[in-house]
Write an enzyme that holds these catalytic residues in place. Structure first.
Site, mmCIF file in Angstrom:
data_model
loop_
_atom_site.group_PDB
_atom_site.id
_atom_site.type_symbol
_atom_site.label_atom_id
_atom_site.label_comp_id
_atom_site.label_asym_id
_atom_site.label_seq_id
_atom_site.Cartn_x
_atom_site.Cartn_y
_atom_site.Cartn_z
ATOM 1 N N CYS A 78 -19.528 -0.208 -44.801
ATOM 2 C CA CYS A 78 -20.905 0.232 -45.700
ATOM 3 C C CYS A 78 -22.061 -0.017 -46.316
ATOM 4 O O CYS A 78 -22.770 -0.642 -44.656
ATOM 5 C CB CYS A 78 -20.073 0.868 -46.349
ATOM 6 S SG CYS A 78 -20.881 2.580 -47.648
ATOM 7 N N HIS A 182 -16.465 4.553 -43.663
ATOM 8 C CA HIS A 182 -15.417 3.765 -44.006
ATOM 9 C C HIS A 182 -13.813 3.891 -43.097
ATOM 10 O O HIS A 182 -13.167 4.882 -43.153
ATOM 11 C CB HIS A 182 -15.050 4.252 -45.564
ATOM 12 C CG HIS A 182 -16.197 3.945 -46.415
ATOM 13 N ND1 HIS A 182 -16.120 3.061 -47.275
ATOM 14 C CD2 HIS A 182 -17.283 4.828 -46.431
ATOM 15 C CE1 HIS A 182 -17.207 2.531 -48.178
ATOM 16 N NE2 HIS A 182 -17.853 3.836 -48.119
ATOM 17 N N GLU A 184 -11.423 2.950 -43.590
ATOM 18 C CA GLU A 184 -10.281 2.611 -44.526
ATOM 19 C C GLU A 184 -10.177 4.382 -45.590
ATOM 20 O O GLU A 184 -8.795 4.080 -45.236
ATOM 21 C CB GLU A 184 -10.075 1.306 -45.652
ATOM 22 C CG GLU A 184 -11.417 1.834 -46.520
ATOM 23 C CD GLU A 184 -12.797 1.528 -46.549
ATOM 24 O OE1 GLU A 184 -13.846 2.236 -47.609
ATOM 25 O OE2 GLU A 184 -13.049 1.187 -45.365
#
Length: 202
Positions: A78, A182, A184
């Site tokens: 990001c 992202h 994650e």
């Protein structure tokens, strides 16, 4: 062991939790010695570009990042991806890390909702990127951002369509990768990308 650079960025714990879930050894740190001894590095980030560069400078990490990224796998996520570029125009003109040629500027599309937030499909520009090994195709990942990168086509691994091409993953062709999305927070696809990054360690 993967060093997650801790400079006060917002998504460091979600990155750590994802790696923990995958059983990948990692540590949150801003200790230069720990970063230098790590097998790979992740630079996360949520926030403004000038603030992030200021925090990295305060922590005396800029030279360490530039040096270590020439010899071991390095992933910016990001804002961390945007910091890889030479310059940003978020609020003010600000120099970045300069690890990949290009700049960062506002998504200037008056008919679109900004920030660009939510799931979007990856379109592949470079097929042989190691981070995408084993992905099923028709892959969706999660974005939250108001600024995007402008880079050379040779560094653009994947993009999404949001009022035009938005770079989603960039690569210097050697050790440095950057994900605007992202991983994650991108479900099984994102976790697979993190696994692939961990596999880059010799």
């Amino acid at each position: 062991m993967i060093a997650i650079i801790d400079y006060g960025a917002g998504n460091i714990f979600s990155v750590k939790n994802a790696l923990d879930m995958l059983g990948i050894e990692s540590v949150l740190t801003k200790d230069r010695a720990v970063i230098e001894s790590a097998d790979a590095i992740i630079l996360p980030g949520v926030g403004a570009f000038p603030w992030a560069m200021s925090e990295l400078k305060k922590s005396n990490l800029i030279d360490t990042i530039k040096h270590e990224s020439t010899k071991k796998p390095f992933l910016g996520i990001c804002l961390g991806m945007q910091l890889l570029f030479e310059k940003s125009y978020e609020f003010e003109e600000c120099d970045g890390l300069g690890l990949i040629k290009g700049k960062v500027d506002k998504i200037d599309e008056p008919d679109l909702v900004i920030p660009h937030m939510g799931w979007n499909k990856l379109e592949y520009n470079i097929k042989n990127c190691p981070l995408f090994e084993g992905l099923p195709g028709n892959d969706y990942v999660y974005f939250v951002h108001s600024y995007k990168a402008f880079c050379e086509d040779k560094n653009l691994v994947a993009y999404c369509e949001y009022g035009g091409k938005v770079p989603a993953l960039v690569w210097d062709g050697r050790f440095v990768y950057g994900a605007q999305f992202h991983p994650e927070k991108s479900g099984k696809i994102g976790l697979k990308i993190l696994q692939n990054f961990a596999k880059l360690v010799n």
